[in-house]
Design an enzyme around this catalytic site. Structure first.
Site, PDB file in Angstrom:
ATOM      1  N   TYR A   1       0.462  -1.316  -0.143  1.00 17.42           N
ATOM      2  CA  TYR A   1       0.114  -0.124   0.574  1.00 17.42           C
ATOM      3  C   TYR A   1       0.856   1.279   0.149  1.00 17.42           C
ATOM      4  CZ  TYR A   1      -3.109   3.572   2.213  1.00 17.42           C
ATOM      5  OH  TYR A   1      -3.519   4.718   2.019  1.00 17.42           O
TER       6      TYR A   1
ATOM      7  N   GLU B   1       9.731   5.567  20.428  1.00 24.14           N
ATOM      8  CA  GLU B   1       9.610   5.010  21.102  1.00 24.14           C
ATOM      9  C   GLU B   1       8.703   4.199  19.946  1.00 24.14           C
ATOM     10  OE1 GLU B   1       5.107   7.511  21.748  1.00 24.14           O
ATOM     11  OE2 GLU B   1       6.454   8.129  21.994  1.00 24.14           O
TER      12      GLU B   1
ATOM     13  N   LYS C   1       6.261   1.683  17.187  1.00 26.33           N
ATOM     14  CA  LYS C   1       5.024   2.036  15.997  1.00 26.33           C
ATOM     15  C   LYS C   1       3.898   0.544  16.341  1.00 26.33           C
ATOM     16  CE  LYS C   1       2.924   3.193  12.023  1.00 26.33           C
ATOM     17  NZ  LYS C   1       2.578   2.732  12.018  1.00 26.33           N
TER      18      LYS C   1
ATOM     19  N   LYS D   1       9.723   3.334   9.396  1.00 24.47           N
ATOM     20  CA  LYS D   1       8.672   2.575   8.962  1.00 24.47           C
ATOM     21  C   LYS D   1       9.788   1.209   8.600  1.00 24.47           C
ATOM     22  CE  LYS D   1       4.947   1.088   8.311  1.00 24.47           C
ATOM     23  NZ  LYS D   1       4.444   1.838   7.021  1.00 24.47           N
TER      24      LYS D   1
ATOM     25  N   CYS E   1      10.209 -41.783  -4.034  1.00 24.18           N
ATOM     26  CA  CYS E   1      10.774 -43.294  -3.778  1.00 24.18           C
ATOM     27  C   CYS E   1       9.149 -44.171  -4.414  1.00 24.18           C
ATOM     28  CB  CYS E   1      10.962 -43.815  -2.432  1.00 24.18           C
ATOM     29  SG  CYS E   1      10.241 -43.524  -1.134  1.00 24.18           S
TER      30      CYS E   1
END
Length: 713
Positions: A44, A125, A127, A330, A427
């Site tokens: 996205y 911090e 996400k 990200k 086999c």
């Protein structure tokens, strides 16, 4: 003709912008309204980036409102609407280190500061990968809760929020604001997600693809009883509308001040965070969290950087849908959607037939994935997979890629079901599926080339005999050429034979022989694991080695005697006894014993007894050591559970120390647990330990216990 080319380019560009806008809107609706995304966040994001670049480069070709300026999506009609007094905006994203550098430089310029100005400091911090919510407290009481919605108007989920245990109905502490809107994330922890899916599957109900979808679907239920039955958690990360006294306002000057205040009022706040960081500190935080990502008890998809100073935040201001003072950095995507082209069947070391998905190549987890495990036939049925489907694929860290489920809305008309073969594809032996088992097996044993190859690879792996260089391509040539039949044949190889194999010169052949010769001196634990006895993993092999102390004692043990070893139940004991009772396997062990010298019991750190005890913990009995060895070790008789992330060592290393010092390292908390070691971001295991009254220590206390035994301390 000279003018037709630019006009054609303009039309193509306009058509692409229109198509991208429609595609982005479709995926926004699927993600925000239906809690059923069709593509991954990374896929996205790539669409949005392309659309932003085209709209920026060709503004005259893109009239009207763009979906990239939209925050979230309009609320569902089934819920009452809540208008946010302070909009719930989104965050702009950074994907590469240079994106963060450009962001810091641009922010400094907007604020009239140098990029290295001492006042330009950030908090960092996690996400969280859940669903954003806003909680409104008036005079300390929870009065309303809402989803983000489209940023201006959200859905009223007050009754559902009230059933989440980690959301306090009343704030505690002193100087509570008259009005406090808390912004945060509702999520489902990994362990809770796995347990929920097990329950859903047992009831024949829908299983969820990932914790984010499970959390979103659970929170947006019309019946709060359904939400109450789902294990949801909440973490606060910011504020909306706030009405507070001047005295309190004078004390809350930074973002970190606010997080500490929220925690003081009884709201859960993420513990893995840093304050007052410069640009270099942000890079270190990103790398540190990325390395710990797979060990965290919940899913995250990146980290968030925010200006520490609230005064500078106000000066930086906002763009249309995001604050200028914050950015999300990200992580590489761990999930993606792609097409399931076909399903092949592989034969493993124990004869198990494993279906493997052949996928349209997709970049996920930092690599291009073309194959993924499907485990067994029942798993394919449970996930509703058909060849030709568009499916969700996950790859986290070094974990083998896995197909999570299908996207039913995208199923093509020519999709076809998978049928497990009745005969071994290697086999030709007729397969068997024992009662109560999910796996079909080829019973041919080492006479099946596939099983023989896997047996050699297992024997040579690092945690077994550790023969570096004896990899898949070499083993294929040795088995296919008839050069090796039994495991002991490895020790009869020579330079002339090896140097005639593909991509093997005389020097590399000698290097491999040196590695093989080095493996002749082994611990009993490694040797037992290398044999490949079904149900005997690395830890069980170590327990057996410590309990029986010799291969001869183990080979002659009855099922009842085997069950006296730690964690060896009837199934494992029967498997061990069956292995040694087979003449074929007995011959393999005899051949290896003629080539390998058992020089020690296991490979744990060698430690001498020191008078160190764990205060407040009563041992339940001796675990993993003989009584004379264990008497003076601090974890003697204890079952110890590790949870959260340790900064000084890996979980495997910590487990080794627990076992080396007399204890048993367990993966789950129960009434039999003696001690829990809680690192950063400890989750549901810590909560369960506190509920059961199990003693909990932090990493510093754990290091203090093992310090007298560590040579590096």
């Amino acid at each position: 003709m000279a003018r037709s080319k630019p006009l054609l380019d303009a039309k193509e560009t306009r058509d692409r912008i229109v198509a991208l806008r429609a595609e982005v809107l479709k995926h926004q609706r699927a993600y925000h309204q239906q809690d059923a995304p069709l593509i991954s966040d990374a896929q996205y994001d790539a669409l949005v980036r392309e659309l932003e670049e085209l709209e920026s480069a060709f503004p005259d070709l893109a009239p009207g409102t763009s979906p990239v300026d939209q925050v979230g999506f309009a609320p569902k009609r089934e819920f009452s609407e809540v208008r946010h007094r302070v909009p719930m905006l989104s965050l702009n994203n950074a994907f590469e280190p240079q994106d963060v550098e450009q962001y810091v430089a641009r922010l400094a310029q907007n604020l009239g500061l140098a990029a290295d100005a001492p006042e330009l400091r950030f908090s960092a911090e996690l996400k969280f990968d859940g669903i954003a919510v806003s909680l409104r407290y008036e005079r300390g009481l929870l009065t309303q809760a809402a989803t983000r919605g489209d940023g201006s108007v959200g859905e009223d989920i007050t009754v559902n929020i009230r059933v989440i245990p980690s959301v306090p109905p009343r704030l505690t502490g002193n100087s509570i604001p008259e009005v406090l809107e808390v912004r945060g994330e509702v999520l489902m922890q990994k362990q809770d997600f796995a347990a929920l899916n097990q329950r859903q599957a047992a009831l024949g109900e829908k299983v969820f693809v990932n914790p984010r979808n499970a959390a979103a679907g659970s929170l947006r239920q019309l019946d709060p009883a359904v939400t109450a039955s789902r294990p949801l958690s909440f973490f606060a990360y910011g504020t909306g509308e706030v009405v507070l006294s001047r005295e309190l306002e004078s004390k809350l000057l930074t973002h970190s001040d606010w997080l500490n205040a929220l925690q003081g009022w009884g709201l859960p706040v993420g513990t893995l965070r840093r304050s007052q960081l410069d640009a270099e500190g942000l890079r270190r935080f990103y790398a540190d969290v990325l390395a710990r990502r797979s060990d965290l008890p919940f899913e995250i998809d990146g980290v968030v950087y925010k200006l520490e100073s609230l005064a500078l935040q106000a000066k930086a201001g906002f763009v249309s849908r995001a604050p200028r003072f914050a950015i999300a950095h990200k992580f590489p995507a761990e999930e993606a959607s792609t097409r399931l082209l076909d399903i092949d069947v592989q034969v493993g070391r124990t004869g198990a037939l494993t279906p493997v998905a052949r996928l349209e190549p997709v970049f996920v987890g930092g690599v291009t994935v073309t194959n993924a495990t499907l485990h067994n036939e029942d798993e394919i049925t449970r996930k509703g997979l058909m060849i030709g489907d568009t499916v969700w694929v996950r790859r986290a860290g070094d974990v083998i890629p896995e197909v999570l489920g299908t996207i039913a809305a995208l199923r093509p008309a020519d999709a076809r079901p998978f049928v497990m073969p009745m005969c071994c594809p290697v086999c030709g032996t007729k397969t068997v599926r024992e009662s109560g088992e999910a796996v079909s097996r080829c019973p041919a044993g080492l006479s099946c080339k596939a099983q023989r190859k896997q047996a050699f690879l297992h024997f040579a792996q690092r945690k077994a005999m550790d023969i570096e260089g004896l990899g898949e391509k070499i083993v294929d040539q040795l088995v296919d050429g008839g050069h090796v039949t039994h495991l002991s044949d490895i020790y009869r190889l020579d330079v002339p034979l090896l140097s005639n194999l593909e991509r093997m010169a005389e020097k590399s052949a000698q290097n491999l022989l040196d590695q093989i010769d080095r493996s002749r001196d082994a611990s009993l634990a490694r040797f037992l694991f290398a044999l490949g006895i079904r149900h005997v993993g690395e830890r069980t092999a170590r327990d057996l080695a410590l309990h029986f102390q010799s291969i001869d004692a183990l080979r002659s043990a009855t099922v009842e005697e085997l069950m006296q070893a730690p964690d060896v139940g009837p199934v494992v004991a029967a498997s061990i006894r069956s292995f040694f009772d087979l003449p074929e396997q007995a011959a393999v062990v005899d051949g290896l014993c003629a080539q390998v010298r058992i020089t020690r019991l296991d490979d744990r750190p060698a430690v001498a007894p020191v008078s160190v005890t764990v205060e407040g913990v009563k041992a339940a009995g001796e675990v993993g050591q003989t009584s004379t060895q264990a008497a003076s070790y601090p974890f003697t008789g204890m079952t110890v559970v590790l949870t959260g992330t340790l900064s000084s060592m890996s979980r495997d290393q910590a487990s080794d120390w627990i076992v080396a010092l007399g204890g048993k390292a367990s993966g789950s908390v129960s009434a039999k647990t003696s001690l829990v070691v809680a690192g950063e971001a400890a989750g549901s295991k810590l909560a369960k330990a506190q509920e059961l009254g199990v003693k909990v220590i932090d990493e510093a206390a754990f290091l203090a216990i093992i310090a007298p035994y560590r040579q590096d301390s």
